[in-house]
Write an enzyme that holds these catalytic residues in place. Structure first.
Site, PDB file in Angstrom:
ATOM      1  N   GLU A  58      43.498  71.898   5.289  1.00  0.00           N
ATOM      2  CA  GLU A  58      42.743  72.657   4.290  1.00  0.00           C
ATOM      3  C   GLU A  58      43.004  72.140   2.877  1.00  0.00           C
ATOM      4  O   GLU A  58      42.075  71.991   2.076  1.00  0.00           O
ATOM      5  CB  GLU A  58      43.110  74.139   4.388  1.00  0.00           C
ATOM      6  CG  GLU A  58      42.624  75.005   3.226  1.00  0.00           C
ATOM      7  CD  GLU A  58      41.119  75.088   3.095  1.00  0.00           C
ATOM      8  OE1 GLU A  58      40.642  75.650   2.086  1.00  0.00           O
ATOM      9  OE2 GLU A  58      40.403  74.594   4.001  1.00  0.00           O
ATOM     10  N   HIS A  61      41.245  68.942   2.197  1.00  0.00           N
ATOM     11  CA  HIS A  61      39.814  69.169   1.989  1.00  0.00           C
ATOM     12  C   HIS A  61      39.548  69.637   0.558  1.00  0.00           C
ATOM     13  O   HIS A  61      38.562  69.232  -0.064  1.00  0.00           O
ATOM     14  CB  HIS A  61      39.294  70.204   2.986  1.00  0.00           C
ATOM     15  CG  HIS A  61      37.845  70.538   2.802  1.00  0.00           C
ATOM     16  ND1 HIS A  61      36.854  69.591   2.814  1.00  0.00           N
ATOM     17  CD2 HIS A  61      37.220  71.735   2.593  1.00  0.00           C
ATOM     18  CE1 HIS A  61      35.683  70.165   2.617  1.00  0.00           C
ATOM     19  NE2 HIS A  61      35.877  71.469   2.472  1.00  0.00           N
ATOM     20  N   HIS A 131      25.544  78.087   3.096  1.00  0.00           N
ATOM     21  CA  HIS A 131      26.409  76.990   2.656  1.00  0.00           C
ATOM     22  C   HIS A 131      25.819  75.655   3.102  1.00  0.00           C
ATOM     23  O   HIS A 131      25.777  74.680   2.338  1.00  0.00           O
ATOM     24  CB  HIS A 131      27.795  77.204   3.261  1.00  0.00           C
ATOM     25  CG  HIS A 131      28.882  76.411   2.601  1.00  0.00           C
ATOM     26  ND1 HIS A 131      28.667  75.586   1.516  1.00  0.00           N
ATOM     27  CD2 HIS A 131      30.211  76.306   2.889  1.00  0.00           C
ATOM     28  CE1 HIS A 131      29.803  75.017   1.162  1.00  0.00           C
ATOM     29  NE2 HIS A 131      30.753  75.433   1.986  1.00  0.00           N
TER      30      HIS A 131
END
Length: 309
Positions: A58, A61, A131
């Site tokens: 995460e 990213h 998204h």
């Protein structure tokens, strides 16, 4: 034409594709909560200490996404400052900056409202397609920026109503396929099947999650739109000297055909992560090729000079 700016624009586009793929890997591995409900900090820290695998996925990213944000803004400012007023790349660059900012806000919202990892809420099912749609529009703007910076002519719809309608319809349908793909991928992540038969039963069971009941829409719409792309773009008129447009048209046909095959293999193999990422990469490349084809087919042509006798 500024060669350095043009190369930079294509590089920024490529970097954003990589960031999108890494974001899909975050979702597929359930690592979206690796930094907790904190943004932009990771578990309340600028640089997390003693991170585990999910946190590293995460956090990396976020780093790559942050760099993408900076690169897009650099591209927009560079184009705005160096290009003449009215150049189409200026507007496309500014639009790219707007949509990547929205992209960042949507990503932050997913984290702050805990719509990540194993969350099964309806809110997540609604935000994920949104998204995805924003991501596709962002890629469209970045592709147009790079295209215009590489010598692409401004777009003109005058006298090309049918061509515009066909291509605009295909673009909208592609976004629709992408939205259903986001729902299908989320269903695969939250409710992995142990066999193809079990997965098919879950898709049609009346008591199963709405995510699984909607999952069947993606392959059905994907095949239909794939056929439209293969046959619909064949008749799109292009200028005789438009090499980029013809290359884009061949790419659309080839990628659409390959994508349908990969999609079925993905279902057959129960959506392994590596194949999900391959499926997404092909979809992104197909989208970019379709955008280039659209810009080429609608490129403004200079009227031939009139000479006096």
């Amino acid at each position: 034409m500024n060669p350095r700016l043009s190369r930079f624009a294509w590089s920024v586009l490529a970097w954003n594709v990589l960031v999108i793929l890494w974001g899909a890997y975050v979702r597929a591995t359930g690592s979206g909560a690796g930094c907790g409900a904190h943004w932009p900090l990771c578990n309340g820290e600028v640089v997390p200490r003693a991170p585990d695998a999910e946190m590293l996925i995460e956090f990396s990213h976020r780093l790559t996404s942050g760099l993408a944000l900076v690169l897009v803004f650099v591209l927009a400012v560079w184009a705005w400052r160096t290009l003449a007023t009215g150049h189409p790349a200026r507007k496309a660059g500014v639009a790219s900056a707007v949509f990547i900012l929205v992209e960042a806000l949507l990503g932050a919202g997913l984290v702050l409202f805990r719509l990540v990892a194993q969350d099964e809420s309806l809110a997540r099912a609604m935000v994920m397609p949104l998204h995805l749609a924003n991501t596709m529009v962002l890629l469209l703007c970045l592709t147009l920026t790079a295209h215009f910076l590489s010598g692409g002519a401004p777009i003109s719809i005058a006298g090309r109503t049918r061509t515009f309608g066909t291509l605009a319809g295909l673009l909208v349908l592609m976004i629709g396929v992408g939205k259903t793909g986001a729902i299908a991928a989320l269903g695969d992540t939250l409710y992995p099947a142990s066999s193809l038969l079990e997965g098919l039963k879950a898709d049609f069971a009346p008591t199963t999650s709405v995510l699984l009941r909607l999952r069947v829409l993606h392959p059905a719409l994907g095949v239909a739109v794939g056929a439209m792309l293969v046959f619909g773009t064949a008749a799109i008129p292009l200028a005789a000297d438009d090499r980029r447009g013809r290359l884009a048209r061949r790419a659309v046909v080839a990628l659409a055909a390959v994508q349908v095959v990969v999609g079925f293999v993905n279902v057959w193999l129960l959506a392994p992560i590596w194949l999900q990422l391959t499926h997404l990469l092909i979809a992104d490349l197909l989208w970019i090729a379709l955008v280039v084809l659209t810009a080429s087919a609608l490129a403004r042509r200079e009227a031939p000079a009139v000479t006096s006798a």
